[in-house]
Design a protein around this motif. Sequence first.
Motif, short mmCIF file in Angstrom:
data_model
loop_
_atom_site.label_atom_id
_atom_site.label_comp_id
_atom_site.label_asym_id
_atom_site.label_seq_id
_atom_site.Cartn_x
_atom_site.Cartn_y
_atom_site.Cartn_z
N PHE A 104 0.85 -1.19 0.00
CA PHE A 104 0.00 0.00 0.00
C PHE A 104 0.89 1.24 0.00
O PHE A 104 1.87 1.31 0.74
CB PHE A 104 -0.92 -0.01 1.23
N ALA A 105 0.54 2.22 -0.81
CA ALA A 105 1.43 3.37 -1.04
C ALA A 105 1.60 4.23 0.21
O ALA A 105 2.71 4.70 0.50
CB ALA A 105 0.89 4.21 -2.20
N HIS A 106 0.52 4.45 0.97
CA HIS A 106 0.57 5.39 2.09
C HIS A 106 0.69 4.60 3.38
O HIS A 106 -0.29 4.36 4.10
CB HIS A 106 -0.68 6.27 2.10
N VAL A 107 1.92 4.19 3.70
CA VAL A 107 2.11 3.24 4.79
C VAL A 107 1.75 3.83 6.15
O VAL A 107 1.24 3.13 7.02
CB VAL A 107 3.56 2.70 4.81
N ARG A 108 2.02 5.10 6.36
CA ARG A 108 1.71 5.69 7.67
C ARG A 108 0.20 5.78 7.88
O ARG A 108 -0.30 5.60 8.99
CB ARG A 108 2.37 7.06 7.82
N GLN A 109 -0.54 6.10 6.82
CA GLN A 109 -2.00 6.13 6.91
C GLN A 109 -2.53 4.74 7.24
O GLN A 109 -3.41 4.58 8.11
CB GLN A 109 -2.59 6.63 5.60
N LEU A 110 -1.98 3.73 6.59
CA LEU A 110 -2.40 2.35 6.85
C LEU A 110 -2.03 1.93 8.27
O LEU A 110 -2.84 1.33 8.98
CB LEU A 110 -1.75 1.43 5.82
N TYR A 111 -0.82 2.27 8.69
CA TYR A 111 -0.36 1.90 10.04
C TYR A 111 -1.28 2.51 11.09
O TYR A 111 -1.67 1.84 12.06
CB TYR A 111 1.08 2.39 10.24
N ALA A 112 -1.64 3.79 10.90
CA ALA A 112 -2.49 4.47 11.88
C ALA A 112 -3.87 3.82 11.94
O ALA A 112 -4.43 3.63 13.03
CB ALA A 112 -2.60 5.95 11.53
N LEU A 113 -4.45 3.50 10.77
CA LEU A 113 -5.79 2.90 10.75
C LEU A 113 -5.79 1.53 11.43
O LEU A 113 -6.69 1.22 12.24
CB LEU A 113 -6.30 2.78 9.32
N VAL A 114 -4.80 0.70 11.12
CA VAL A 114 -4.74 -0.63 11.74
C VAL A 114 -4.51 -0.51 13.25
O VAL A 114 -5.14 -1.22 14.04
CB VAL A 114 -3.65 -1.49 11.09
#
Length: 462
Positions: free
Chosen positions: A30-40
């Motif tokens: 996934f391109a936006h890793v920090r956004q994904l990390y925060a959501l998870v």
Amino acid sequence: MALYSAAASVLAGLERGEGGLKSLVYNSGFAHVRQLYALVSETLRYAPVLEKLLDGASLLQAEKKLPPQLAKVLVYDLLFGKGVKCGGRWKALVRRHRARLEAELARMKVRLKVSRNEDLLAPEQAVSPTATQVPRYVRVNTLKTCVDDVIDFFKRQGYSYLGKAVSLEELKALSGKKFLLDLHLPELLVFPSQTDLHDNLLYTSGHIILQDKASCLPAFLLDPAAGSHVIDACAAPGNKTSHLAAILKNKGQIFAFDVDPKRVATTNTLLTRAGVTGCQLAQQDFLTVDPRDPKYSRVTHILVDPSCSGSGMVTRVPGEEAPSAERLQALAGFQRRVLSHALSFPALQRLVYSTCSLHQEENEDVVQSVLQDWGSAFRLVTTFPSWPCRGLAVFPGAESCLRASPAETLTHGFFVAVLELCREGAAAPSSLPAAVKENLGEGTEPGLAPRKRKKKKQRVKE
């Protein structure tokens, strides 16, 4: 919808024991890793509450084709996050059950005699005050725009610009649609902590980079002149690489390395969006890069930001266990090998070593050990004297290093050390200390299988 699918996949991987949160996020593609990390991370934090809501509202019984992990992510964003932003049938599905879910949430609050969502969490799951006060930092990508133009853009979007900050208290007091210019870094804008800019045109077009202030320090302090040849030894996800390119003004050459193909793909996407040119991105273990290769003969600056425990990240999952002593020793051994290898490049003049760790074992101890191996060849540089948080005084000169933390600098936890070549007594690569020679060429990452050699095998020492 890609964000929710990626988050659900990470949750499923965690349940199957396929890896840790950080590795699964970075390997997701996934391109936006920090956004994904925060959501998870937030979905995991609310997991016990979400399970009760799903059960009480009978959502999974009503929607038998909805995967449980995806249901948790969607319901988290619907009730506790920014609201479901995807399109398609999943958005329609979760909104169809919105009234039942909200009613169940209200009943849960009544039963527990609480009024805030945060009060539904167990004490160990609640967000610490230091985590909630870290602002949203926005680095202006000077390859595509300038600070003044970005400020004007946000003003046209209804934000109020308050000028340059003069204290951390000003950053802490930000609220609503107000923003400041950072008091330390000249191309960093500061917004309230809950500001979400992932859908903003400036972000999607690469004109701004969402990057924590502490993460901006390594490239800022390396400060290579335009035209320099630079190595980013452990480049993914690419924020620091793009920062280096901006400092170089896309002049000169960057050699960027990462061993994982998915992380390389993520980095390539970010660099392309940011308008980075003059960067050779390679899927390669930095420890296998030959310092004597003529293509690196002009490399004068190296940034070393190796794998670490990530203990400084404020978005870590609440209740996540601290790394064991054995794990820290393995990480520190790997970090020492990477740092020693970087110092062996023959034209090197300046190097930055950084981690997002709070542990002395990965920070001051690594720097002290490597400097002892190299004798008088390199020295620590005292830099950025206005920075308020310094290295732990565990060896003479350690105060030259920088530390960062939510409480003291309003950033993620971070460590940075700047090393420079000593003009006198510098060791040539052909006369490396024995300890350095032994370390160079050992395994790639702590805990991975040893690489096979033609004559013998060598193992990662943990």
